[in-house]
Scaffold this active site. Structure first.
Site, PDB file in Angstrom:
ATOM      1  NE  ARG A   1      93.164  79.010  48.771  1.00 17.91           N
ATOM      2  CZ  ARG A   1      94.170  79.531  48.071  1.00 17.91           C
ATOM      3  NH1 ARG A   1      94.746  80.650  48.468  1.00 17.91           N
ATOM      4  NH2 ARG A   1      94.594  78.953  46.983  1.00 17.91           N
TER       5      ARG A   1
ATOM      6  CG  ASN B   1      93.771  82.750  51.570  1.00 22.32           C
ATOM      7  OD1 ASN B   1      94.804  82.136  51.842  1.00 22.32           O
ATOM      8  ND2 ASN B   1      93.395  82.999  50.333  1.00 22.32           N
TER       9      ASN B   1
ATOM     10  NE  ARG C   1     102.236  79.937  40.848  1.00 24.36           N
ATOM     11  CZ  ARG C   1     100.975  79.822  41.283  1.00 24.36           C
ATOM     12  NH1 ARG C   1     100.112  79.053  40.653  1.00 24.36           N
ATOM     13  NH2 ARG C   1     100.595  80.455  42.364  1.00 24.36           N
TER      14      ARG C   1
ATOM     15  CG  HIS D   1      93.117  77.196  41.366  1.00 29.99           C
ATOM     16  ND1 HIS D   1      93.676  77.417  40.124  1.00 29.99           N
ATOM     17  CD2 HIS D   1      93.606  78.167  42.167  1.00 29.99           C
ATOM     18  CE1 HIS D   1      94.480  78.460  40.179  1.00 29.99           C
ATOM     19  NE2 HIS D   1      94.468  78.937  41.413  1.00 29.99           N
TER      20      HIS D   1
ATOM     21  CD  GLU E   1      89.302  80.174  45.236  1.00 28.95           C
ATOM     22  OE1 GLU E   1      89.488  81.345  44.842  1.00 28.95           O
ATOM     23  OE2 GLU E   1      90.198  79.330  45.271  1.00 28.95           O
TER      24      GLU E   1
END
Ligand code: AMP
Length: 402
Positions: free
Chosen positions: A93, A9, A243, A182, A388
């Protein structure tokens, strides 16, 4: 037998990776994990952790490729370099797959070019992913490399959910639609739910709530996503650590005109200086909880706004799905914060949703997936830890073997 898969990642100033052994008794527990961070800064940091060893290096790291090469060298010193482990495939990813990629794909030069072509849609993420892909392919040229896209699970969204009510020509010309994010997590977690609640996967209507530093909700019917809260980018939807989530776009015009802010300043404001952090100074839920315990009203309000937004999404997805079988909490906040699960699910008895406090508090100390609703709750509420990396590793192995 072992089947080692390297999962990478790559972010803008860091690379996180794991080696998983898919043939191990507990494939979800990484065989090795690594972190390369502070790339390009005066002091770098590389850490490799195996079951028996942790080694670190704090020399400056000039670039992503230097960092990855050095990390692989450190792994070799421990006898667990990619060659020693006979790595079977590398899973990467990738946040944004645009309209091009609806499933994982073996990376060749053309795919790498296509990921590059999507940079305008993910300017913060895709350049770093591409860099990671190129470096890893150069270091491990004989191993299949597979890209797994965060957006792919949401390729199936119906037009009514994916198209904005924006001028059609402009939207199409600039590839503006809801892509979601996601997706790897929502797919992984939702895939485990039918078994846990004992229903045929094709019959299960469910909502998954990925509540981590980033946060998103998804509505899923029979294994297919029909709606999600993130939009063109991961800025939309739920309140997140830093965010805004949903906000009236006119706020941008207002800030340009009245505060004379530049687009880049507003981008930073919305993505990094807002959310929980912007509301009360902290983005970590553990710190938020401490502030609330101390009676800080800003922290309490931030929490209330967060809960309010989650409930808005759950409510609208219940209507979209028509009938609901399960709601699942996952990621750092969803898996660990008892209060968020209690408060987002409060007073929903009329909708067949009843939380069992002892189960929600995990008084039985269950590790892994668990039910937190009462036995007579029509809608089952669950906590399912996301993974993940495991999902990416499995996707990479599947394609490498095909
Ligand atoms: P993630 O993005 O899934 O890694 O989630 C990270 C976030 O999860 C952190 O910023 C915290 O807000 C939250 N978190 C992690 N552990 C806990 C915990 N034990 N209790 C409450 N929140 C937690």
């Amino acid at each position: 037998m072992t089947q080692h898969i390297l999962v990478l990642n790559s972010g803008s100033s860091s690379i996180k990776f794991q080696v998983l052994d898919l043939e191990a008794e507990h494939p979800d527990v990484p065989f090795l994990s690594g972190l390369v961070e502070q790339i390009g800064e005066s002091r770098g940091h590389i850490r490799i952790v195996t079951e028996n060893n942790t080694i670190e290096d704090r020399r400056p790291i000039l670039s992503h490729s230097v960092g990855l090469e050095r990390a692989f060298g450190m792994m070799s010193l421990l006898g667990v370099g990619p060659q020693d482990l006979d790595v079977h495939a590398v899973g990467h990813r990738v946040v944004q797959g645009g309209s091009i990629f609806n499933e994982p794909v073996i990376i060749d030069d053309r795919v790498a070019e296509q990921i590059g072509s999507l940079i305008p849609l993910a300017p913060l993420h895709n350049p770093a992913h591409l860099d990671g892909i190129e470096n890893a392919r150069a270091l491990l040229p004989d191993v299949p490399h597979v890209a797994v896209f965060d957006t792919a699970f949401f390729h199936s969204l119906p037009d009514a959910a994916s198209r904005y009510a924006l001028n059609r020509d402009i939207a199409d010309q600039y590839h503006i639609r809801r892509y979601g994010a996601h997706g790897t997590s929502h797919k992984y977690v939702s895939g485990l739910v039918p078994d846990i609640i004992g229903k045929d996967p094709r019959e299960v209507n469910q909502i998954t709530l990925h509540l981590g530093n980033g946060a998103s909700a998804a509505a899923i019917r029979g294994g297919k996503a029909i709606d999600t809260s993130m939009g063109l980018t991961p800025l939309a939807g739920l309140v997140m650590g830093t965010r805004t989530g949903d906000i009236d776009p006119s706020v941008i015009f207002h800030l340009v005109r009245e505060a004379k802010m530049s687009i880049d300043e507003i981008d930073t404001l919305f993505n990094r200086r807002s959310g929980l952090k912007g509301l009360c100074g902290v983005n970590d839920f553990r710190l938020l909880q401490e502030l609330m315990n101390e009676g800080e009203s800003d922290a309490q309000e931030a929490y209330d706004i967060y809960v309010h937004r989650v409930r808005q999404y759950v409510g609208s997805y219940m209507l979209e799905l028509g009938r609901l079988d399960a709601i699942t909490f996952t990621a750092g906040v969803g898996e660990n914060h008892v209060g968020i699960r209690r408060d987002t699910m409060a007073n929903l008895e009329n909708f067949g949703i009843i939380i069992d406090d002892a189960r929600n508090n995990n008084e039985a100390g269950v590790k892994g997936a668990r039910l937190i609703s009462t036995d007579d709750s029509e809608v089952k509420v669950l906590v399912v830890p996301t993974n993940e990396e495991l999902a990416i590793a499995r996707a990479a192995a599947e394609l490498a073997d095909s």
